[in-house]
Scaffold this motif. Structure first.
Motif, PDB file in Angstrom:
ATOM      1  N   LYS A  90      21.579   5.902   3.412  1.00  0.00           N
ATOM      2  CA  LYS A  90      22.587   6.764   2.755  1.00  0.00           C
ATOM      3  C   LYS A  90      22.791   6.123   1.476  1.00  0.00           C
ATOM      4  N   ALA A  91      22.363   4.870   1.062  1.00  0.00           N
ATOM      5  CA  ALA A  91      22.663   4.290  -0.383  1.00  0.00           C
ATOM      6  C   ALA A  91      21.650   4.549  -1.162  1.00  0.00           C
ATOM      7  N   ILE A  92      20.388   4.380  -0.575  1.00  0.00           N
ATOM      8  CA  ILE A  92      19.147   4.350  -1.655  1.00  0.00           C
ATOM      9  C   ILE A  92      18.314   5.539  -1.260  1.00  0.00           C
ATOM     10  N   THR A  93      17.792   5.960  -2.393  1.00  0.00           N
ATOM     11  CA  THR A  93      16.826   7.052  -2.009  1.00  0.00           C
ATOM     12  C   THR A  93      15.407   6.916  -1.479  1.00  0.00           C
ATOM     13  N   PRO A  94      15.172   7.756  -0.727  1.00  0.00           N
ATOM     14  CA  PRO A  94      13.738   7.383   0.034  1.00  0.00           C
ATOM     15  C   PRO A  94      12.507   6.856  -0.644  1.00  0.00           C
ATOM     16  N   LEU A  95      12.381   7.485  -2.077  1.00  0.00           N
ATOM     17  CA  LEU A  95      11.481   6.818  -3.017  1.00  0.00           C
ATOM     18  C   LEU A  95      11.693   5.506  -3.008  1.00  0.00           C
ATOM     19  N   ARG A  96      12.753   5.060  -3.298  1.00  0.00           N
ATOM     20  CA  ARG A  96      13.024   3.614  -3.535  1.00  0.00           C
ATOM     21  C   ARG A  96      12.709   2.665  -2.147  1.00  0.00           C
ATOM     22  N   LEU A  97      13.208   3.359  -1.023  1.00  0.00           N
ATOM     23  CA  LEU A  97      12.753   2.834   0.386  1.00  0.00           C
ATOM     24  C   LEU A  97      11.421   2.647   0.429  1.00  0.00           C
ATOM     25  N   ARG A  98      10.795   3.712   0.246  1.00  0.00           N
ATOM     26  CA  ARG A  98       9.108   3.535   0.216  1.00  0.00           C
ATOM     27  C   ARG A  98       8.686   2.502  -0.708  1.00  0.00           C
ATOM     28  N   GLY A  99       9.189   2.158  -1.978  1.00  0.00           N
ATOM     29  CA  GLY A  99       8.682   0.974  -2.773  1.00  0.00           C
ATOM     30  C   GLY A  99       8.793  -0.441  -1.788  1.00  0.00           C
ATOM     31  N   MET A 100       9.874  -0.693  -1.078  1.00  0.00           N
ATOM     32  CA  MET A 100       9.974  -1.716  -0.213  1.00  0.00           C
ATOM     33  C   MET A 100       8.948  -1.797   0.803  1.00  0.00           C
ATOM     34  N   SER A 101       8.827  -0.408   1.463  1.00  0.00           N
ATOM     35  CA  SER A 101       7.671  -0.423   2.366  1.00  0.00           C
ATOM     36  C   SER A 101       6.130  -0.807   1.804  1.00  0.00           C
ATOM     37  N   ALA A 102       5.902  -0.347   0.576  1.00  0.00           N
ATOM     38  CA  ALA A 102       4.877  -0.705  -0.090  1.00  0.00           C
ATOM     39  C   ALA A 102       4.590  -2.163  -0.141  1.00  0.00           C
ATOM     40  N   MET A 103       5.819  -2.911  -0.711  1.00  0.00           N
ATOM     41  CA  MET A 103       5.966  -4.263  -1.037  1.00  0.00           C
ATOM     42  C   MET A 103       5.464  -5.205   0.382  1.00  0.00           C
ATOM     43  N   LEU A 104       5.824  -4.556   1.294  1.00  0.00           N
ATOM     44  CA  LEU A 104       5.793  -5.300   2.618  1.00  0.00           C
ATOM     45  C   LEU A 104       4.121  -5.091   3.113  1.00  0.00           C
ATOM     46  N   ALA A 105       3.783  -3.734   2.891  1.00  0.00           N
ATOM     47  CA  ALA A 105       2.347  -3.362   3.042  1.00  0.00           C
ATOM     48  C   ALA A 105       1.386  -4.391   2.321  1.00  0.00           C
ATOM     49  N   ARG A 106       1.622  -4.513   0.960  1.00  0.00           N
ATOM     50  CA  ARG A 106       0.747  -5.383   0.175  1.00  0.00           C
ATOM     51  C   ARG A 106       0.893  -6.634   0.679  1.00  0.00           C
ATOM     52  N   VAL A 107       1.864  -7.332   0.945  1.00  0.00           N
ATOM     53  CA  VAL A 107       1.862  -8.616   1.352  1.00  0.00           C
ATOM     54  C   VAL A 107       1.111  -8.886   2.646  1.00  0.00           C
ATOM     55  N   LYS A 108       1.235  -7.829   3.445  1.00  0.00           N
ATOM     56  CA  LYS A 108       0.700  -8.168   4.964  1.00  0.00           C
ATOM     57  C   LYS A 108      -0.805  -7.752   4.840  1.00  0.00           C
ATOM     58  N   ARG A 109      -1.313  -6.916   3.698  1.00  0.00           N
ATOM     59  CA  ARG A 109      -2.907  -6.828   3.577  1.00  0.00           C
ATOM     60  C   ARG A 109      -3.305  -7.908   2.898  1.00  0.00           C
ATOM     61  N   ASN A 110      -2.570  -8.685   2.033  1.00  0.00           N
ATOM     62  CA  ASN A 110      -3.020  -9.970   1.273  1.00  0.00           C
ATOM     63  C   ASN A 110      -3.115 -10.973   2.192  1.00  0.00           C
ATOM     64  N   VAL A 111      -2.034 -11.185   2.987  1.00  0.00           N
ATOM     65  CA  VAL A 111      -2.409 -12.094   4.132  1.00  0.00           C
ATOM     66  C   VAL A 111      -3.309 -11.948   5.118  1.00  0.00           C
ATOM     67  N   ARG A 112      -3.529 -10.670   5.607  1.00  0.00           N
ATOM     68  CA  ARG A 112      -4.783 -10.433   6.406  1.00  0.00           C
ATOM     69  C   ARG A 112      -5.948 -10.637   5.580  1.00  0.00           C
ATOM     70  N   ASP A 113      -6.227 -10.158   4.498  1.00  0.00           N
ATOM     71  CA  ASP A 113      -7.505 -10.352   3.804  1.00  0.00           C
ATOM     72  C   ASP A 113      -7.807 -12.157   3.614  1.00  0.00           C
ATOM     73  N   HIS A 114      -6.655 -12.735   3.410  1.00  0.00           N
ATOM     74  CA  HIS A 114      -6.701 -14.378   3.350  1.00  0.00           C
ATOM     75  C   HIS A 114      -7.220 -14.676   4.630  1.00  0.00           C
ATOM     76  N   VAL A 115      -6.517 -14.514   5.788  1.00  0.00           N
ATOM     77  CA  VAL A 115      -7.068 -14.957   7.174  1.00  0.00           C
ATOM     78  C   VAL A 115      -8.274 -14.618   7.421  1.00  0.00           C
ATOM     79  N   GLU A 116      -8.856 -13.295   7.223  1.00  0.00           N
ATOM     80  CA  GLU A 116     -10.113 -12.985   7.384  1.00  0.00           C
ATOM     81  C   GLU A 116     -11.070 -13.703   6.788  1.00  0.00           C
ATOM     82  N   SER A 117     -10.797 -14.113   5.238  1.00  0.00           N
ATOM     83  CA  SER A 117     -11.648 -14.764   4.614  1.00  0.00           C
ATOM     84  C   SER A 117     -11.996 -16.245   4.928  1.00  0.00           C
ATOM     85  N   SER A 118     -10.810 -16.520   5.385  1.00  0.00           N
ATOM     86  CA  SER A 118     -10.945 -18.255   5.899  1.00  0.00           C
ATOM     87  C   SER A 118     -11.091 -18.254   7.067  1.00  0.00           C
ATOM     88  N   SER A 119     -11.211 -17.370   8.158  1.00  0.00           N
ATOM     89  CA  SER A 119     -11.825 -17.949   9.409  1.00  0.00           C
ATOM     90  C   SER A 119     -13.166 -17.864   9.639  1.00  0.00           C
TER      91      SER A 119
END
Length: 155
Positions: free
Chosen positions: A126-155
């Motif tokens: 109710k306080a933040i636009t959906p576009l801004r909320l998607r920005g946070m979702s994109a931040m989390l997705a990017r963090v998880k992708r980078n962690v996943r890539d690191h785990v796969e490359s180091s295993s």
């Protein structure tokens, strides 16, 4: 289902803080968190745009890097999240601060297990636009992708 189900403790506490206040206070809490985003470490300050990844889905300039601290077991360790966002972008800084405080220092698998709907669990719809909320979702997705890539490359 509770808003904190499946969240690591530091992130669950932040979500609980947002649910303990009304809509107007949620914005104030987000602004307070924006002021808590740590400054860049010395080694990243000069050329951060070259040494950090830009999250282009965010409306404001946001840069991210992760410093990985591997254990002796391949694919295991902890991740330190580092964000850079301008002071004139308090919403973006607030979201970055939530992720930095809620995930930094956690084990790789804990970060990868974080539900993708964290941005919705904060109750900011109710306080933040959906576009801004998607920005946070994109931040989390990017963090998880980078962690996943690191785990796969180091295993």
């Amino acid at each position: 289902m509770s808003e904190t189900d499946g969240l690591p403790q530091p992130l669950a506490e932040i979500v609980e803080d947002f649910h303990a206040v009304g809509d107007q206070e949620k914005l104030e809490l987000l602004l307070e968190l924006s002021r808590e985003l740590p400054e860049l470490p010395e080694h990243l300050r000069e050329n951060y745009a070259d040494s950090m990844e830009q999250v282009v889905e965010c409306q404001s300039p946001l840069f991210l890097t992760i410093e990985f601290h591997d254990d002796d077991v391949p694919g295991e360790g902890t991740a330190e999240l580092i964000f850079s966002a301008p002071a004139e972008a308090p919403t973006t800084r607030g979201f970055a601060s939530i992720l930095q405080q809620g995930l930094s220092g956690l084990r790789y698998q804990e970060i990868l297990a974080v539900p993708d709907d964290v941005h919705q669990r904060l109750g900011l719809g109710k306080a933040i636009t959906p576009l801004r909320l998607r920005g946070m979702s994109a931040m989390l997705a990017r963090v998880k992708r980078n962690v996943r890539d690191h785990v796969e490359s180091s295993s």
